[in-house]
Design an enzyme around this catalytic site. Structure first.
Site, PDB file in Angstrom:
ATOM      1  N   CYS A  47       0.915  -1.191   0.012  1.00 31.98           N
ATOM      2  CA  CYS A  47      -0.107   0.094  -0.027  1.00 31.98           C
ATOM      3  C   CYS A  47       0.843   1.290   0.104  1.00 31.98           C
ATOM      4  O   CYS A  47       1.916   1.085   0.612  1.00 31.98           O
ATOM      5  CB  CYS A  47      -0.892   0.377   1.208  1.00 31.98           C
ATOM      6  SG  CYS A  47      -1.831  -1.354   1.459  1.00 31.98           S
ATOM      7  N   ARG A  61       2.971   0.557  -5.357  1.00 31.95           N
ATOM      8  CA  ARG A  61       2.949  -0.121  -4.207  1.00 31.95           C
ATOM      9  C   ARG A  61       1.663  -1.080  -3.864  1.00 31.95           C
ATOM     10  O   ARG A  61       1.249  -1.837  -2.945  1.00 31.95           O
ATOM     11  CB  ARG A  61       3.109   0.603  -2.986  1.00 31.95           C
ATOM     12  CG  ARG A  61       4.286   1.648  -3.059  1.00 31.95           C
ATOM     13  CD  ARG A  61       4.323   2.517  -1.864  1.00 31.95           C
ATOM     14  NE  ARG A  61       4.411   1.767  -0.644  1.00 31.95           N
ATOM     15  CZ  ARG A  61       5.616   1.143  -0.310  1.00 31.95           C
ATOM     16  NH1 ARG A  61       6.712   1.157  -0.694  1.00 31.95           N
ATOM     17  NH2 ARG A  61       5.454   0.535   1.045  1.00 31.95           N
ATOM     18  N   TRP A  66      -3.026  -2.434  -1.702  1.00 29.16           N
ATOM     19  CA  TRP A  66      -2.866  -3.731  -2.036  1.00 29.16           C
ATOM     20  C   TRP A  66      -3.574  -4.745  -0.719  1.00 29.16           C
ATOM     21  O   TRP A  66      -2.985  -4.716   0.136  1.00 29.16           O
ATOM     22  CB  TRP A  66      -1.621  -3.947  -2.060  1.00 29.16           C
ATOM     23  CG  TRP A  66      -1.099  -5.358  -2.680  1.00 29.16           C
ATOM     24  CD1 TRP A  66      -1.019  -5.754  -4.047  1.00 29.16           C
ATOM     25  CD2 TRP A  66      -0.787  -6.668  -2.016  1.00 29.16           C
ATOM     26  NE1 TRP A  66      -0.572  -7.230  -4.149  1.00 29.16           N
ATOM     27  CE2 TRP A  66      -0.495  -7.657  -2.961  1.00 29.16           C
ATOM     28  CE3 TRP A  66      -0.325  -6.756  -0.644  1.00 29.16           C
ATOM     29  CZ2 TRP A  66      -0.107  -8.945  -2.423  1.00 29.16           C
ATOM     30  CZ3 TRP A  66       0.028  -8.233  -0.300  1.00 29.16           C
ATOM     31  CH2 TRP A  66       0.250  -9.183  -1.226  1.00 29.16           C
ATOM     32  N   ASN A  85      -0.490   1.007   6.216  1.00 28.71           N
ATOM     33  CA  ASN A  85       0.216   0.226   5.272  1.00 28.71           C
ATOM     34  C   ASN A  85       0.656  -0.977   6.084  1.00 28.71           C
ATOM     35  O   ASN A  85       1.608  -0.601   7.221  1.00 28.71           O
ATOM     36  CB  ASN A  85       1.109   0.998   4.552  1.00 28.71           C
ATOM     37  CG  ASN A  85       2.234  -0.148   3.703  1.00 28.71           C
ATOM     38  OD1 ASN A  85       2.019  -1.070   3.397  1.00 28.71           O
ATOM     39  ND2 ASN A  85       3.440   0.456   3.502  1.00 28.71           N
ATOM     40  N   GLY A  86       0.397  -2.159   5.847  1.00 32.08           N
ATOM     41  CA  GLY A  86       0.752  -3.078   6.957  1.00 32.08           C
ATOM     42  C   GLY A  86      -0.072  -3.872   7.252  1.00 32.08           C
ATOM     43  O   GLY A  86      -1.249  -4.203   6.820  1.00 32.08           O
ATOM     44  N   GLU A 131      14.641 -16.037 -14.433  1.00 35.44           N
ATOM     45  CA  GLU A 131      14.242 -14.605 -14.660  1.00 35.44           C
ATOM     46  C   GLU A 131      13.425 -14.304 -15.832  1.00 35.44           C
ATOM     47  O   GLU A 131      12.326 -13.750 -15.585  1.00 35.44           O
ATOM     48  CB  GLU A 131      15.577 -13.705 -14.441  1.00 35.44           C
ATOM     49  CG  GLU A 131      15.280 -12.109 -14.548  1.00 35.44           C
ATOM     50  CD  GLU A 131      14.244 -11.618 -13.546  1.00 35.44           C
ATOM     51  OE1 GLU A 131      13.825 -12.507 -12.472  1.00 35.44           O
ATOM     52  OE2 GLU A 131      13.999 -10.527 -13.842  1.00 35.44           O
ATOM     53  N   LYS A 154       9.467 -13.093 -15.628  1.00 30.21           N
ATOM     54  CA  LYS A 154       9.043 -11.836 -16.393  1.00 30.21           C
ATOM     55  C   LYS A 154       7.780 -12.332 -17.138  1.00 30.21           C
ATOM     56  O   LYS A 154       6.839 -11.505 -17.227  1.00 30.21           O
ATOM     57  CB  LYS A 154      10.157 -11.205 -17.412  1.00 30.21           C
ATOM     58  CG  LYS A 154      11.434 -10.633 -16.548  1.00 30.21           C
ATOM     59  CD  LYS A 154      10.948  -9.224 -15.953  1.00 30.21           C
ATOM     60  CE  LYS A 154      10.689  -9.250 -14.586  1.00 30.21           C
ATOM     61  NZ  LYS A 154      11.721  -9.537 -13.594  1.00 30.21           N
ATOM     62  N   GLU A 179       4.746 -13.023 -14.899  1.00 27.84           N
ATOM     63  CA  GLU A 179       4.178 -11.777 -14.095  1.00 27.84           C
ATOM     64  C   GLU A 179       3.538 -10.680 -14.860  1.00 27.84           C
ATOM     65  O   GLU A 179       2.702 -10.146 -14.352  1.00 27.84           O
ATOM     66  CB  GLU A 179       5.164 -11.295 -13.081  1.00 27.84           C
ATOM     67  CG  GLU A 179       6.292 -10.461 -13.810  1.00 27.84           C
ATOM     68  CD  GLU A 179       7.346 -10.062 -12.489  1.00 27.84           C
ATOM     69  OE1 GLU A 179       6.947  -9.752 -11.632  1.00 27.84           O
ATOM     70  OE2 GLU A 179       8.549  -9.755 -13.039  1.00 27.84           O
ATOM     71  N   HIS A 199      15.391 -34.642 -17.821  1.00 27.87           N
ATOM     72  CA  HIS A 199      14.663 -35.288 -16.571  1.00 27.87           C
ATOM     73  C   HIS A 199      13.211 -34.984 -16.151  1.00 27.87           C
ATOM     74  O   HIS A 199      12.714 -35.377 -15.201  1.00 27.87           O
ATOM     75  CB  HIS A 199      15.766 -34.967 -15.259  1.00 27.87           C
ATOM     76  CG  HIS A 199      16.935 -35.355 -15.490  1.00 27.87           C
ATOM     77  ND1 HIS A 199      17.400 -36.548 -15.618  1.00 27.87           N
ATOM     78  CD2 HIS A 199      18.069 -34.606 -15.749  1.00 27.87           C
ATOM     79  CE1 HIS A 199      18.757 -36.636 -15.471  1.00 27.87           C
ATOM     80  NE2 HIS A 199      19.057 -35.545 -15.846  1.00 27.87           N
ATOM     81  N   LYS A 217       4.898  -3.580  -5.665  1.00 26.42           N
ATOM     82  CA  LYS A 217       6.248  -3.497  -5.866  1.00 26.42           C
ATOM     83  C   LYS A 217       6.951  -3.684  -4.603  1.00 26.42           C
ATOM     84  O   LYS A 217       8.187  -4.570  -4.772  1.00 26.42           O
ATOM     85  CB  LYS A 217       6.401  -1.945  -6.422  1.00 26.42           C
ATOM     86  CG  LYS A 217       8.019  -1.636  -6.902  1.00 26.42           C
ATOM     87  CD  LYS A 217       8.458  -2.250  -8.120  1.00 26.42           C
ATOM     88  CE  LYS A 217       9.766  -2.080  -8.338  1.00 26.42           C
ATOM     89  NZ  LYS A 217      10.217  -3.017  -9.389  1.00 26.42           N
TER      90      LYS A 217
HETATM   91  C1  F6R Z   1       9.677  -9.542  -9.862  1.00 28.25           C
HETATM   92  C2  F6R Z   1       9.579  -8.592  -8.856  1.00 28.25           C
HETATM   93  C3  F6R Z   1       9.784  -9.394  -7.573  1.00 28.25           C
HETATM   94  C4  F6R Z   1      10.713  -8.745  -6.607  1.00 28.25           C
HETATM   95  C5  F6R Z   1      10.646  -9.203  -5.088  1.00 28.25           C
HETATM   96  C6  F6R Z   1      11.785  -8.673  -4.388  1.00 28.25           C
HETATM   97  O1  F6R Z   1      10.004  -8.521 -11.100  1.00 28.25           O
HETATM   98  O2  F6R Z   1      10.051  -7.407  -8.868  1.00 28.25           O
HETATM   99  O3  F6R Z   1       9.840 -10.597  -7.778  1.00 28.25           O
HETATM  100  O4  F6R Z   1      12.051  -9.088  -7.217  1.00 28.25           O
HETATM  101  O5  F6R Z   1       9.517  -8.852  -4.568  1.00 28.25           O
HETATM  102  O6  F6R Z   1      11.734  -7.367  -4.155  1.00 28.25           O
HETATM  103  P1  F6R Z   1      12.871  -6.622  -3.631  1.00 28.25           P
HETATM  104  O7  F6R Z   1      13.999  -6.761  -4.586  1.00 28.25           O
HETATM  105  O8  F6R Z   1      12.287  -5.131  -3.414  1.00 28.25           O
HETATM  106  O9  F6R Z   1      13.285  -7.224  -2.180  1.00 28.25           O
END
Ligand code: F6R
Length: 615
Positions: free
Chosen positions: A2, A27, A75, A101-102, A488, A492, A495, A511, A610
């Site tokens: 949030c 957020r 969120w 937020n929390g 990775e 990408k 998500e 395997h 984020k």
């Molecule tokens: C994927 C992504 C998330 C963050 C994860 C960790 O694109 O952004 O998987 O990498 O939530 O976040 P941080 O790096 O802020 O601890």
């Protein structure tokens, strides 16, 4: 998660808060709300949906007057995203209003108690419970808002960044934080409150970042009073001068933040090593490493803790640290590590990687590691973030603000920092020769221009995206340094386009995953000319003979994979340890274009946020 924003001063609060919410939308973006005090009435406007929906609703239905107000972009944690569960929340009397937020973990017990005392609740949120607990304390203990908040927060278990307004005290906002970030911008007789500095950067560059367990009473015309929530002791707040500028947090003509951030990688990587690496002189200077060189170089083991994309950067670093500095590395999901009973020795070094520096699981993992005596080194992007402060030492990635929810430049700059650290330790320990050290520095220095070259393949990648945008599944394969890149790439795609994707070490395909391959299955294979190239080419052949569709990420001039693949994307040649910095780029662009073509919200994918400040 949030985002929270507050304003008190002489300006109209509405545009300041609304713009701030738009900047914090990364957020959380399932609902939003705002409360403004116009001198007589406290006007509340909130809705399920995005900040744009909120703005439309407020413009049409609510008085937007007032010089004090609070706003929230959510969120959901407790209670589904709907109008009622959106913040702000009133207390039963209607005098207090809160944004949060929390998570308040013991909210159910508190709620039962309050219901017995005659309180009623409109929403399913823990936040509405908290504001009523504060009100209850104010009434029963006959204390002012600040004191009541302190007493109430000492009963609450969980994490929070909160702002509370009492309409009987229109010159005052009270804020507190534990586990979720909260910054106070200080202007000329005006104050801004926000989850990060982006909502107030054009108004002031002076800010206080509250520490965990602190609260502040912000009163117009008065100095901010900061106290410890637990014992009421006064704290001398540190006023920081911020380096952020407005341009860094706007889209600058790009359609999405994600695309802007992908394109920023040449400069972001340069910013990461600028002033630290002197390639021609063969020098790496990093204060956090230099000051702790004995501790780091003598580590018997490095444990990396991180989540998501940062965890993938950690996996790349496992190869670099073991290869160059000969230190054994374990890479752990922070969320698993914190709940095991991990064996940690005092001569272990724990490296915590986090773009936001606020990820709750990573934060908890480093607290545990510290308790057990390990030395904690933080690799964060957000300056002054909780993880960077909680670490014994660290190095920032200097990638600049990353707003797109899918991490891009954070990943490549994390790898850059980790490479510098590994090189520095390897040099100190004598595990690499001088010439290898210098070669790495010179190659790293060329990476930004090579990334820029990979970005030139964008139009070609668009064609590939168009071809495969309608698939339901996709496989990503890589070996060695490029195995984490495969993970990775798959993350990408998942998500932002919601296409199911899996990353695998190429040799593991036989395997199990090979059973998935048929003419419908695109397989992205990272097959640069270094490492186990011939073996990866054999894997490509195996896919081909099962009619899989092959997209090869290859080194310029490659012939063997080109002959077998449906498409290839070329990256410039470099040394093996640096290939992830190049091979990642086409995978970011591929998922970006697929998501755009499918009409998905690239910067704000569903269900994500984020900064994951909840477990
Ligand atoms: C994927 C992504 C998330 C963050 C994860 C960790 O694109 O952004 O998987 O990498 O939530 O976040 P941080 O790096 O802020 O601890």
């Amino acid at each position: 998660m949030c985002g929270i924003v507050g304003y008190i001063g002489n300006r109209d609060a509405y545009p300041v808060i609304m713009k701030g919410l738009q900047r914090l939308e990364y957020r959380g973006y399932d609902s939003a709300g705002i409360a403004l005090y116009d001198g007589n009435e406290l006007n509340l406007c909130k809705t399920k949906g995005k900040v744009a929906d909120l703005k439309k609703l407020c413009d049409e239905t609510t008085s937007t007057k007032g010089h004090v107000g609070i706003g929230h972009t959510r969120w959901a944690t407790h209670g589904i995203p709907n109008d009622v569960n959106s913040h702000p929340h009133y207390s039963n009397s209607g005098n207090l209003v809160i944004i949060h937020n929390g998570i308040i973990e013991n909210y159910a017990t508190i709620k039962k108690e309050l219901i017995k005392r005659g309180y009623s609740f409109q929403s399913d949120t823990d936040t509405e419970v908290l504001v009523n607990l504060i009100e209850d304390v104010m009434i029963n203990e006959d204390v002012k808002l600040g004191k009541a908040m302190q007493i109430a927060l000492n009963q609450a278990v969980g994490a929070y960044a909160i702002t509370v307004f009492d309409k009987r005290k229109p010159n005052e906002l009270v804020v507190a934080r534990l586990g979720s970030p909260l910054a106070i911008g200080i202007g000329e007789n005006e104050f801004f409150i926000a989850s990060d500095a982006s909502p107030f950067i054009e108004f002031t560059s002076n800010a206080i970042y509250l520490e965990d367990g602190e609260m502040a009473v912000i009163r117009l015309g008065k100095q901010i009073k900061v106290r410890k929530i637990q014992d009421d002791s006064l704290v001398d707040p540190y006023i920081q001068e911020l380096q952020l500028n407005l341009e860094q947090i706007e889209k600058n003509g790009y359609e999405h933040f994600m695309l802007k951030e992908i394109y920023e990688q040449p400069s972001a990587i340069t910013d990461t090593y600028r002033g630290r690496m002197l390639a021609n002189e063969g020098i790496i200077r990093m204060a956090g490493v230099d000051d702790n060189i004995e501790r780091l170089a003598n580590a018997k083991r490095i444990i990396v803790v991180a989540c998501g994309t940062s965890w993938h950067a950690g996996l790349v670093s496992e190869y670099i640290f073991e290869d160059l500095a000969r230190i054994p590395v374990e890479v752990e999901y922070a969320s698993e590590f914190r709940y095991r009973n991990p064996v940690i020795y005092e001569n272990d070094v724990v490296i915590a990687i986090s773009q936001s520096g606020e990820t709750a699981d990573t934060m908890a993992a480093i607290k545990l590691a510290k308790e057990k005596g390990a030395f904690v080194f933080g690799v964060c992007n957000v300056v002054g973030s909780s993880i960077s402060r909680e670490s014994h030492a660290g190095a920032y990635t200097h990638a600049g603000p990353e707003i797109g929810v899918a991490s891009t430049k954070a990943f490549t700059t994390q790898i850059t920092v980790l490479t510098l650290i590994a090189l520095k330790l390897a040099k100190y320990k004598g595990t690499i020769s001088d010439s290898t050290f210098r070669l790495h520095l010179q190659e790293l220095d060329r990476i930004p221009e090579k990334v820029a070259k990979v970005l030139e393949t964008n139009e070609h990648i668009k064609i590939i995206a168009d071809k495969y945008k309608d698939v339901s599944n996709c496989l990503y394969l890589g070996r060695g340094y490029n195995f984490p890149v495969a993970l990775e790439g798959a993350l990408k795609l998942k998500e932002i386009s919601y296409i199911h994707a899996e990353g695998y070490p190429a040799a593991e395909m036989k395997h199990g995953p090979i059973a998935l391959i048929d003419e419908q299955m695109p397989v992205v294979v990272i097959a640069t000319n270094k490492g186990h190239y011939d073996k990866v080419v054999s894997n490509v052949q195996e896919i081909k003979s099962r009619k899989g569709k092959i997209i090869g990420i290859v080194t310029e001039g490659d012939e063997a994979v080109r002959e077998l693949a449906d498409y290839v994307i070329e990256v410039p040649d470099t040394i093996e340890s640096l290939t992830p910095l190049l091979t990642t780029i086409p995978l970011q662009l591929l998922s970006y274009h697929i998501a755009v073509m499918l009409g998905k919200n690239v910067d704000q994918p569903r269900n994500l946020a984020k900064s994951v400040t909840v477990e």
